[in-house]
Design an enzyme around this catalytic site. Structure first.
Site, mmCIF file in Angstrom:
data_model
loop_
_atom_site.group_PDB
_atom_site.id
_atom_site.type_symbol
_atom_site.label_atom_id
_atom_site.label_comp_id
_atom_site.label_asym_id
_atom_site.label_seq_id
_atom_site.Cartn_x
_atom_site.Cartn_y
_atom_site.Cartn_z
ATOM 1 N N ASP A 155 0.679 -0.953 -0.135
ATOM 2 C CA ASP A 155 0.649 -0.050 -0.419
ATOM 3 C C ASP A 155 0.664 1.152 -0.026
ATOM 4 O O ASP A 155 2.398 0.876 0.163
ATOM 5 C CB ASP A 155 -0.786 -0.031 1.145
ATOM 6 C CG ASP A 155 -0.600 -0.557 2.226
ATOM 7 O OD1 ASP A 155 0.999 -0.522 2.567
ATOM 8 O OD2 ASP A 155 -1.011 -1.353 3.388
ATOM 9 N N ASP A 211 -7.664 -2.695 14.099
ATOM 10 C CA ASP A 211 -9.601 -2.799 13.372
ATOM 11 C C ASP A 211 -9.565 -4.194 12.620
ATOM 12 O O ASP A 211 -10.563 -4.235 11.789
ATOM 13 C CB ASP A 211 -9.758 -1.642 12.649
ATOM 14 C CG ASP A 211 -8.627 -1.036 11.398
ATOM 15 O OD1 ASP A 211 -8.387 -1.929 11.150
ATOM 16 O OD2 ASP A 211 -9.300 0.518 10.743
ATOM 17 N N HIS A 215 -7.603 -4.851 10.072
ATOM 18 C CA HIS A 215 -7.173 -4.141 9.122
ATOM 19 C C HIS A 215 -6.054 -5.358 7.887
ATOM 20 O O HIS A 215 -4.571 -5.314 9.524
ATOM 21 C CB HIS A 215 -6.930 -3.162 7.929
ATOM 22 C CG HIS A 215 -5.720 -2.387 8.261
ATOM 23 N ND1 HIS A 215 -5.990 -0.878 9.059
ATOM 24 C CD2 HIS A 215 -4.764 -2.546 8.580
ATOM 25 C CE1 HIS A 215 -4.993 -0.258 9.816
ATOM 26 N NE2 HIS A 215 -4.090 -0.666 9.081
ATOM 27 N N GLU A 224 -9.905 -1.790 5.164
ATOM 28 C CA GLU A 224 -10.053 -1.401 6.321
ATOM 29 C C GLU A 224 -11.589 -2.131 5.852
ATOM 30 O O GLU A 224 -12.340 -2.717 5.373
ATOM 31 C CB GLU A 224 -10.769 -0.489 6.044
ATOM 32 C CG GLU A 224 -9.095 0.472 6.266
ATOM 33 C CD GLU A 224 -8.764 0.751 7.376
ATOM 34 O OE1 GLU A 224 -8.924 0.203 8.404
ATOM 35 O OE2 GLU A 224 -8.103 1.971 8.261
HETATM 36 C C1 F6R Z 1 1.297 -1.096 5.682
HETATM 37 C C2 F6R Z 1 0.204 -2.055 6.352
HETATM 38 C C3 F6R Z 1 -0.628 -1.588 7.051
HETATM 39 C C4 F6R Z 1 -0.064 -2.041 8.344
HETATM 40 C C5 F6R Z 1 -0.921 -1.811 10.772
HETATM 41 C C6 F6R Z 1 0.313 -2.800 11.428
HETATM 42 O O1 F6R Z 1 1.607 -1.289 4.797
HETATM 43 O O2 F6R Z 1 -0.313 -2.622 5.436
HETATM 44 O O3 F6R Z 1 -1.585 -2.909 7.583
HETATM 45 O O4 F6R Z 1 0.953 -4.025 8.809
HETATM 46 O O5 F6R Z 1 -1.620 -1.179 9.924
HETATM 47 O O6 F6R Z 1 1.345 -1.484 11.697
HETATM 48 P P1 F6R Z 1 2.158 -1.178 12.947
HETATM 49 O O7 F6R Z 1 3.327 -2.479 12.153
HETATM 50 O O8 F6R Z 1 2.685 -0.204 12.673
HETATM 51 O O9 F6R Z 1 1.455 -1.691 14.032
#
Ligand code: F6R
Length: 236
Positions: A67, A136, A138, A143
């Site tokens: 992403d 959440d 994702h 989402e």
């Molecule tokens: C990032 C991504 C997100 C993160 C998720 C957890 O490329 O796709 O899904 O993996 O938000 O983020 P952290 O590791 O910062 O808790």
């Protein structure tokens, strides 16, 4: 599902990096699906060190990231392209042209999204998809919603995601409100999924994702249907 529980983030980062390194040793032309965020930083540090030490060679590897924030150019310090350069690509011998991150500043997003799916398809899908998980539920930036989004798409970030990611910006106001993310189809097509989560804050969402009902309201729950998922969870 293979659930590996470890005590520390260091252990998580060693085991995660070892899985990726083993894959690349076995398959030098591997296609790696990569993630950003705080969870993979330690894995990337280890991979960079092992590349430098000559244990793992990235010269034939291709990468596709999950992403990118909408509106951030690759040279913006909070963009995911920048993150990948700083945390991995600048420190290993991967070919720059073999690294792919969605373009957050595309002129035509519909075209960008279609092109990204076509790219993943042309690579034959990923050999391993590294994932973090949002509070959440994702994965990528898929989402919670009333349906699973198959294709790469532009998404409105959830307030909880914006709040969680505000730590990387000066304030929550600066966090982009939208992102472009790989959809669930490309993620589920990965031959192997490695999901990493650290700290007690992620415990509840992991429990729900892997032991609760499969629902688009918790996108990671779809991983229950994937035949080869490893979760590494560290208590700290
Ligand atoms: C990032 C991504 C997100 C993160 C998720 C957890 O490329 O796709 O899904 O993996 O938000 O983020 P952290 O590791 O910062 O808790």
């Amino acid at each position: 599902m293979n659930f590996i529980k470890v005590k520390t983030y260091e252990e998580l980062s060693q085991k995660g990096a070892a899985m990726i390194a083993a894959l690349v040793v076995n398959k030098p032309k591997a296609v790696l699906g990569l993630a950003t965020g705080s969870s993979p930083v330690g894995i990337y540090k280890n991979l960079a060190a092992w590349n430098k030490a000559g244990y793992v060679d990235f010269s034939e590897v291709t990468s596709v990231n999950l992403d990118e924030y909408l509106g951030l150019k690759g040279d913006h310090p909070q963009s995911y392209r920048y993150f990948m350069q700083e945390n991995l690509f600048n420190h290993v011998n991967i070919r720059p042209e073999a690294t792919h991150v969605p373009n957050g500043c595309a002129e035509d997003y519909a075209k960008e999204c279609e092109g990204y799916d076509a790219l993943v398809e042309s690579l034959g899908g990923t050999d391993l998809q590294l994932l973090g998980i949002g509070l959440d539920g994702h994965i990528g930036f898929n989402e919670p919603a009333d349906h699973f989004e198959k294709a790469t798409h532009v998404v409105d970030l959830h307030p909880s995601t914006i709040e969680a990611n505000a730590r990387f910006f000066n304030s929550a106001d600066e966090v982009p409100k939208q992102a472009v993310t790989m959809g669930m189809l490309s993620i589920m097509r990965a031959k192997k999924i490695l999901l990493i989560a650290n700290g007690p804050a992620k415990k509840e969402v992991l429990e729900k994702a892997f032991n609760g009902p499969i629902t688009p309201m918790l996108p990671a729950s779809l991983l229950q249907l994937h035949p080869d998922v490893t979760v590494i969870y560290s208590e700290q």
